[in-house]
Motif scaffolding. Structure first.
Motif, short mmCIF file in Angstrom:
data_model
loop_
_atom_site.label_atom_id
_atom_site.label_comp_id
_atom_site.label_asym_id
_atom_site.label_seq_id
_atom_site.Cartn_x
_atom_site.Cartn_y
_atom_site.Cartn_z
N ASP A 71 0.73 -1.29 -0.18
CA ASP A 71 0.06 -0.01 -0.14
C ASP A 71 1.01 1.35 -0.12
N ASN A 72 1.99 1.22 0.80
CA ASN A 72 2.87 2.43 0.99
C ASN A 72 3.69 2.61 -0.48
N PHE A 73 3.78 1.73 -1.45
CA PHE A 73 4.56 1.74 -2.61
C PHE A 73 3.85 3.10 -3.32
N PHE A 74 2.85 3.27 -3.53
CA PHE A 74 2.27 4.31 -4.26
C PHE A 74 2.31 5.65 -3.68
N ILE A 99 15.12 -0.09 -6.84
CA ILE A 99 14.14 -1.12 -6.38
C ILE A 99 14.39 -2.62 -6.85
N VAL A 100 14.24 -3.48 -5.85
CA VAL A 100 14.54 -4.67 -6.21
C VAL A 100 13.58 -5.57 -5.49
N LYS A 129 -0.60 -1.01 -12.12
CA LYS A 129 -0.11 0.21 -11.57
C LYS A 129 1.16 0.23 -11.02
N VAL A 130 1.89 -1.00 -10.81
CA VAL A 130 3.06 -0.95 -10.33
C VAL A 130 4.00 -0.51 -11.52
N ILE A 131 3.69 -1.00 -12.82
CA ILE A 131 4.59 -0.46 -13.89
C ILE A 131 4.61 0.96 -14.24
N LYS A 132 3.23 1.41 -14.08
CA LYS A 132 3.13 3.00 -14.22
C LYS A 132 3.82 3.79 -13.16
N LYS A 133 3.94 3.32 -11.83
CA LYS A 133 4.52 3.96 -10.92
C LYS A 133 6.05 3.82 -10.99
N LEU A 134 6.50 2.64 -11.42
CA LEU A 134 8.03 2.53 -11.92
C LEU A 134 8.34 3.51 -12.69
N TYR A 135 7.70 3.89 -13.93
CA TYR A 135 7.93 4.88 -14.73
C TYR A 135 8.04 6.08 -14.24
N GLU A 136 6.99 6.50 -13.42
CA GLU A 136 7.10 7.94 -12.55
C GLU A 136 8.22 8.03 -11.75
N LYS A 146 4.65 0.70 -23.71
CA LYS A 146 4.41 2.22 -23.57
C LYS A 146 5.43 2.80 -22.81
N TYR A 147 5.87 2.36 -21.72
CA TYR A 147 6.66 3.08 -20.72
C TYR A 147 7.93 2.48 -20.78
N PHE A 148 8.37 1.33 -21.41
CA PHE A 148 9.79 0.83 -21.28
C PHE A 148 10.31 0.26 -22.32
N ARG A 149 9.78 0.14 -23.56
CA ARG A 149 10.21 -0.09 -24.74
C ARG A 149 11.58 0.70 -25.15
N ASP A 150 12.53 -0.37 -25.55
CA ASP A 150 13.87 -0.03 -25.75
C ASP A 150 14.59 0.62 -24.35
N LYS A 151 14.28 0.51 -23.39
CA LYS A 151 14.62 1.10 -22.14
C LYS A 151 15.20 -0.10 -21.06
N ILE A 152 14.71 -1.17 -21.31
CA ILE A 152 14.75 -2.50 -20.32
C ILE A 152 16.00 -3.40 -20.91
#
Length: 165
Positions: free
Chosen positions: A68-71, A79-80, A90-97, A118-124
């Motif tokens: 709950d506190n992650f957001f 982050i590991v 929701k987690v993927i969006k927050k990781l991007y932010e 959308k968030y991580f193409r070519d960045k992972i």
């Protein structure tokens, strides 16, 4: 995700995210984890989780808190974690932010999901485990995992984009 029967009890992965990562899953990638303060934000049950203890025993400084506190929180330098798959979007969006380095365990099918691309193409970068990770439910190792997971790495400066263990 599908359900699975464990010791005669049906488990619905959408409703039951409390699957802990076995120590060997973190030990196998120790050399790829950045030497920074780790945030393990998905501690669904601190009493049964092995991630923080394992990472600390490996020599890392680790901060943890509940899902709950992650957001609403942003601590640590990397982050590991093995994220709760039922809230993966929701987690993927927050990781991007957050835009901070991470190593996250997620199903391999995440690569083909629109939101992830959308968030991580070519960045992972990816680390492919040497075998299927057998997660822990309570104190029992899952004897046969029904899906493949990989380590998704962001801003970890790995020497190659895909590493096979």
């Amino acid at each position: 995700m599908a359900s699975l029967t464990l010791r005669g009890r049906a488990i619905d992965f959408q409703k039951d995210d409390e699957w802990n990562t076995p120590p060997e899953a973190w030990i196998d990638i120790k050399e790829y984890i950045p030497n920074k303060i780790i945030w393990e934000p998905f501690m669904l049950n601190n009493e049964t989780s092995t991630s923080i203890t394992t990472l600390q025993e490996m020599g890392f400084e680790v901060l943890g808190n509940s899902t709950d506190n992650f957001f609403e929180t942003n601590i640590g330098e990397v982050i590991v974690s093995n994220i709760p798959f039922s809230i993966k979007g929701k987690v993927i969006k927050k990781l991007y932010e957050l835009d901070k380095p991470f190593i996250i365990i997620m199903p391999i099918s995440t690569l083909s999901q629109i939101q992830f691309k959308k968030y991580f193409r070519d960045k992972i970068q990816l680390i492919i485990p040497k075998k299927r990770i057998q997660f822990i439910k309570g104190k029992e190792h899952l004897k046969r995992n029904c899906f493949d997971v990989i380590y998704y790495c962001y801003k970890c400066d790995l020497q190659k984009d895909i590493i096979f263990l």
